[in-house]
Design a protein around this motif. Structure first.
Motif, PDB file in Angstrom:
ATOM      1  N   ALA A   1      -6.831   0.158  -1.224  1.00 34.51           N
ATOM      2  CA  ALA A   1      -6.355  -1.163  -0.774  1.00 34.51           C
ATOM      3  C   ALA A   1      -6.930  -2.250  -1.660  1.00 34.51           C
ATOM      4  N   CYS A   2      -6.195  -3.356  -1.700  1.00 33.92           N
ATOM      5  CA  CYS A   2      -6.517  -4.461  -2.598  1.00 33.92           C
ATOM      6  C   CYS A   2      -6.344  -5.740  -1.795  1.00 33.92           C
ATOM      7  N   HIS A   3      -7.117  -6.790  -2.138  1.00 34.06           N
ATOM      8  CA  HIS A   3      -6.899  -8.052  -1.435  1.00 34.06           C
ATOM      9  C   HIS A   3      -6.969  -9.231  -2.397  1.00 34.06           C
ATOM     10  N   ILE A   4      -6.252 -10.268  -2.017  1.00 34.74           N
ATOM     11  CA  ILE A   4      -6.349 -11.555  -2.708  1.00 34.74           C
ATOM     12  C   ILE A   4      -6.589 -12.611  -1.644  1.00 34.74           C
ATOM     13  N   ASP A   5      -7.731 -13.273  -1.746  1.00 33.93           N
ATOM     14  CA  ASP A   5      -8.115 -14.294  -0.765  1.00 33.93           C
ATOM     15  C   ASP A   5      -8.178 -13.698   0.642  1.00 33.93           C
ATOM     16  N   GLY A   6      -8.552 -12.413   0.721  1.00 36.10           N
ATOM     17  CA  GLY A   6      -8.688 -11.762   2.024  1.00 36.10           C
ATOM     18  C   GLY A   6      -7.394 -11.224   2.602  1.00 36.10           C
ATOM     19  N   PHE A   7      -6.268 -11.425   1.915  1.00 36.95           N
ATOM     20  CA  PHE A   7      -4.985 -10.904   2.398  1.00 36.95           C
ATOM     21  C   PHE A   7      -4.783  -9.522   1.769  1.00 36.95           C
ATOM     22  N   ILE A   8      -4.741  -8.508   2.637  1.00 33.98           N
ATOM     23  CA  ILE A   8      -4.932  -7.113   2.210  1.00 33.98           C
ATOM     24  C   ILE A   8      -3.614  -6.357   2.120  1.00 33.98           C
ATOM     25  N   ALA A   9      -3.464  -5.593   1.039  1.00 33.96           N
ATOM     26  CA  ALA A   9      -2.358  -4.641   0.921  1.00 33.96           C
ATOM     27  C   ALA A   9      -2.970  -3.246   0.793  1.00 33.96           C
ATOM     28  N   ALA A  10      -2.646  -2.378   1.746  1.00 34.04           N
ATOM     29  CA  ALA A  10      -3.205  -1.021   1.773  1.00 34.04           C
ATOM     30  C   ALA A  10      -2.082  -0.016   1.548  1.00 34.04           C
ATOM     31  N   VAL A  11      -2.436   1.117   0.928  1.00 34.76           N
ATOM     32  CA  VAL A  11      -1.431   2.158   0.682  1.00 34.76           C
ATOM     33  C   VAL A  11      -2.104   3.526   0.666  1.00 34.76           C
ATOM     34  N   ALA A  12      -1.378   4.540   1.131  1.00 32.84           N
ATOM     35  CA  ALA A  12      -1.827   5.933   0.929  1.00 32.84           C
ATOM     36  C   ALA A  12      -0.589   6.767   0.617  1.00 32.84           C
ATOM     37  N   HIS A  13      -0.810   7.808  -0.168  1.00 38.35           N
ATOM     38  CA  HIS A  13       0.304   8.593  -0.716  1.00 38.35           C
ATOM     39  C   HIS A  13      -0.168  10.040  -0.858  1.00 38.35           C
ATOM     40  N   THR A  14       0.768  10.973  -0.720  1.00 41.00           N
ATOM     41  CA  THR A  14       0.419  12.389  -0.890  1.00 41.00           C
ATOM     42  C   THR A  14       1.157  12.955  -2.103  1.00 41.00           C
ATOM     43  N   HIS A  15       0.395  13.648  -2.951  1.00 40.50           N
ATOM     44  CA  HIS A  15       0.933  14.172  -4.206  1.00 40.50           C
ATOM     45  C   HIS A  15       0.442  15.610  -4.383  1.00 40.50           C
ATOM     46  N   VAL A  16       1.359  16.492  -4.736  1.00 37.16           N
ATOM     47  CA  VAL A  16       0.957  17.887  -4.985  1.00 37.16           C
ATOM     48  C   VAL A  16       0.859  18.085  -6.490  1.00 37.16           C
ATOM     49  N   LEU A  17      -0.251  18.683  -6.914  1.00 38.21           N
ATOM     50  CA  LEU A  17      -0.513  18.852  -8.352  1.00 38.21           C
ATOM     51  C   LEU A  17       0.283  20.037  -8.883  1.00 38.21           C
ATOM     52  N   GLN A  18       1.576  19.818  -9.089  1.00 39.28           N
ATOM     53  CA  GLN A  18       2.446  20.887  -9.599  1.00 39.28           C
ATOM     54  C   GLN A  18       3.706  20.266 -10.194  1.00 39.28           C
ATOM     55  N   ASP A  19       4.391  21.047 -11.032  1.00 36.28           N
ATOM     56  CA  ASP A  19       5.697  20.628 -11.530  1.00 36.28           C
ATOM     57  C   ASP A  19       6.766  21.193 -10.608  1.00 36.28           C
ATOM     58  N   GLY A  20       7.924  20.557 -10.602  1.00 32.69           N
ATOM     59  CA  GLY A  20       9.031  21.078  -9.796  1.00 32.69           C
ATOM     60  C   GLY A  20       8.887  20.692  -8.330  1.00 32.69           C
ATOM     61  N   PRO A  21       9.911  21.061  -7.535  1.00 32.07           N
ATOM     62  CA  PRO A  21       9.930  20.635  -6.133  1.00 32.07           C
ATOM     63  C   PRO A  21       8.813  21.279  -5.307  1.00 32.07           C
ATOM     64  N   VAL A  22       8.369  20.551  -4.283  1.00 32.64           N
ATOM     65  CA  VAL A  22       7.374  21.079  -3.343  1.00 32.64           C
ATOM     66  C   VAL A  22       8.137  21.807  -2.241  1.00 32.64           C
ATOM     67  N   THR A  23       7.704  23.016  -1.913  1.00 31.39           N
ATOM     68  CA  THR A  23       8.448  23.843  -0.948  1.00 31.39           C
ATOM     69  C   THR A  23       7.523  24.298   0.183  1.00 31.39           C
ATOM     70  N   GLY A  24       8.121  25.017   1.147  1.00 26.15           N
ATOM     71  CA  GLY A  24       7.327  25.669   2.201  1.00 26.15           C
ATOM     72  C   GLY A  24       6.617  24.675   3.110  1.00 26.15           C
ATOM     73  N   ARG A  25       5.455  25.108   3.640  1.00 30.37           N
ATOM     74  CA  ARG A  25       4.733  24.297   4.626  1.00 30.37           C
ATOM     75  C   ARG A  25       4.176  23.006   4.022  1.00 30.37           C
ATOM     76  N   ALA A  26       3.861  23.044   2.722  1.00 30.58           N
ATOM     77  CA  ALA A  26       3.390  21.810   2.065  1.00 30.58           C
ATOM     78  C   ALA A  26       4.504  20.759   2.117  1.00 30.58           C
ATOM     79  N   ALA A  27       5.737  21.188   1.877  1.00 32.04           N
ATOM     80  CA  ALA A  27       6.877  20.252   1.938  1.00 32.04           C
ATOM     81  C   ALA A  27       7.092  19.772   3.371  1.00 32.04           C
ATOM     82  N   ASP A  28       6.895  20.672   4.341  1.00 32.25           N
ATOM     83  CA  ASP A  28       7.056  20.287   5.753  1.00 32.25           C
ATOM     84  C   ASP A  28       6.081  19.173   6.135  1.00 32.25           C
ATOM     85  N   VAL A  29       4.803  19.371   5.761  1.00 36.17           N
ATOM     86  CA  VAL A  29       3.779  18.426   6.232  1.00 36.17           C
ATOM     87  C   VAL A  29       3.949  17.049   5.573  1.00 36.17           C
ATOM     88  N   ILE A  30       4.386  17.041   4.300  1.00 32.45           N
ATOM     89  CA  ILE A  30       4.604  15.754   3.613  1.00 32.45           C
ATOM     90  C   ILE A  30       5.863  15.078   4.162  1.00 32.45           C
TER      91      ILE A  30
END
Length: 391
Positions: A112-141
């Motif tokens: 998260a980052c702020h300017i003058d106390g006004f906050i923008a927060a973010v979270a993201h999920t990334h799988v360390l692989q090439d090609g599409p994510v499949t199976g239960r990993a794809a389900d949970v994301i």
């Protein structure tokens, strides 16, 4: 109206300047997230990537609002965390930590980052692989992402926090996943990352929050964490905790010299926002932080874990409840996902069919649009018939 009331009023989204600060912070944190994702490669040291994320935010926020009359605080509002596989959250190691990424890891990046106390927060999920994510990993994301999309449509004036809690649990169940307990989505205000209005991730007898209704001109960080496991994460090792926030309403006379030294440094450098112990002198920090935490001068953000083998995903976004609808200002595109489940539930389909913009009151005749335009037109639309082409 008193000056205090006027000032309070002007510090919400009714002030264009405040909106600009939120959006500038969001633009910076989105770019920082993009940088962090690009640095995530097999054998890369986690601490190095976290440091790059924080440095980028410090550098970019330092380049805006330079020529203003009063000094504007700006910078990191939550240190970059990279939590791998069954680690749920808050992993932002010290400089001496040798942990590296491996191919196939599921990474939760949170910042998260702020300017003058006004906050923008973010979270993201990334799988360390090439090609599409499949199976239960794809389900949970996909579960986390779909829950985030539903939450975006339900966090709007007139709706209640419990509407969101119930909906996101239903979405996770559709993918045979659980929403992780103990994760709170908070209203944010100037210099306040964890405001009083909250959305619970899971309703249970142990965690009660006040019922609250969302209102125009509010800002929320909507925080969704999903798991293929039980969704009841545990603290395994207190030594892993590196992120703390000063509890401004607590005071105590510290006994140890190391504690007094470290608390004085924290009070100067990080009076309000969460920070990483990486920014303190490591040996002295270890000693001093314990006494500060024991006497509740600091609030720790513990590193939590699901069971080994469980997959965990995390999506967080900042949303501005503007008069013309909900404006999601932080996000990053997901990889291609091929989940094993599809949404059949009519309630979920109806939620996803809602628009995020608010219908204008009054006005002339409604133009006849194409059928597919209908969803984005009206934030107040009744839930649509699930057969309305929303697959």
């Amino acid at each position: 109206m008193s000056d205090d009331e006027r000032e309070e009023k002007e510090l919400d989204l009714s002030s264009p300047e405040v909106v600009t600060k939120y959006k500038t912070a969001a633009e910076i944190v989105n770019k920082a997230l993009k940088l962090v994702v690009s640095e995530c490669k097999p054998k890369a040291k986690i601490v190095d990537i976290c440091e790059k994320g924080d440095s980028y935010i410090r550098e970019q926020t330092g380049n805006v609002y330079k020529n203003v009359k009063r000094k504007i605080e700006r910078g990191v509002a939550f240190p970059t965390c990279i939590s791998v596989n069954n680690t749920v959250c808050h992993f932002s190691p010290l400089a001496s930590d040798e942990a590296v990424l491996e191919g196939g890891d599921i990474l939760k990046i949170d910042m998260a980052c702020h300017i003058d106390g006004f906050i923008a927060a973010v979270a993201h999920t990334h799988v360390l692989q090439d090609g599409p994510v499949t199976g239960r990993a794809a389900d949970v994301i996909t579960a986390a992402n779909t829950a985030a999309e539903v939450a975006l449509r339900l966090v709007r004036p007139g709706k209640k926090n419990k509407d969101v809690t119930e909906a996101i649990q239903k979405v996770a169940a559709a993918y045979d996943c659980k929403i992780v307990e103990g994760v709170l989505s908070h209203q944010m205000k100037q210099f306040v990352i964890d405001g009083n209005k909250v959305v619970l991730s899971v309703t249970n007898p142990d965690t009660r929050v006040d019922d609250a209704e969302f209102e125009e001109n509010e800002v929320y960080a909507i925080d969704i964490v999903t798991s293929t496991g039980e969704g009841k994460p545990k603290l395994l090792d207190e030594k892993q905790t590196t992120i703390y926030k000063r509890a401004v309403d607590k005071s105590y006379h510290l006994k140890m010299k190391a504690s007094r030294f470290i608390f004085s440094e924290i009070s100067q450098k990080f009076p309000i926002m969460p920070f990483s112990a990486r920014a303190l002198e490591e040996k002295r920090a270890r000693l001093g932080l314990v006494e500060c935490v024991n006497h509740e001068l600091l609030q720790p953000y513990p590193v939590l874990h699901e069971k080994p083998g469980d997959y965990v995903a995390h999506i967080k976004f900042t949303v501005l409840l503007m008069p013309n609808g909900s404006d999601r200002v932080t996000s990053y595109p997901l990889q291609e996902l091929q989940p094993t489940k599809t949404i059949e539930d009519p309630d979920i389909k109806a939620w996803l069919a809602l628009g995020t913009k608010t219908k204008k009151k009054g006005g002339g005749k409604k133009k006849k649009g194409k059928k597919g335009d209908k969803a984005d037109e009206s934030a107040e639309a009744e839930p649509m018939d699930s057969t309305n082409g929303q697959e």
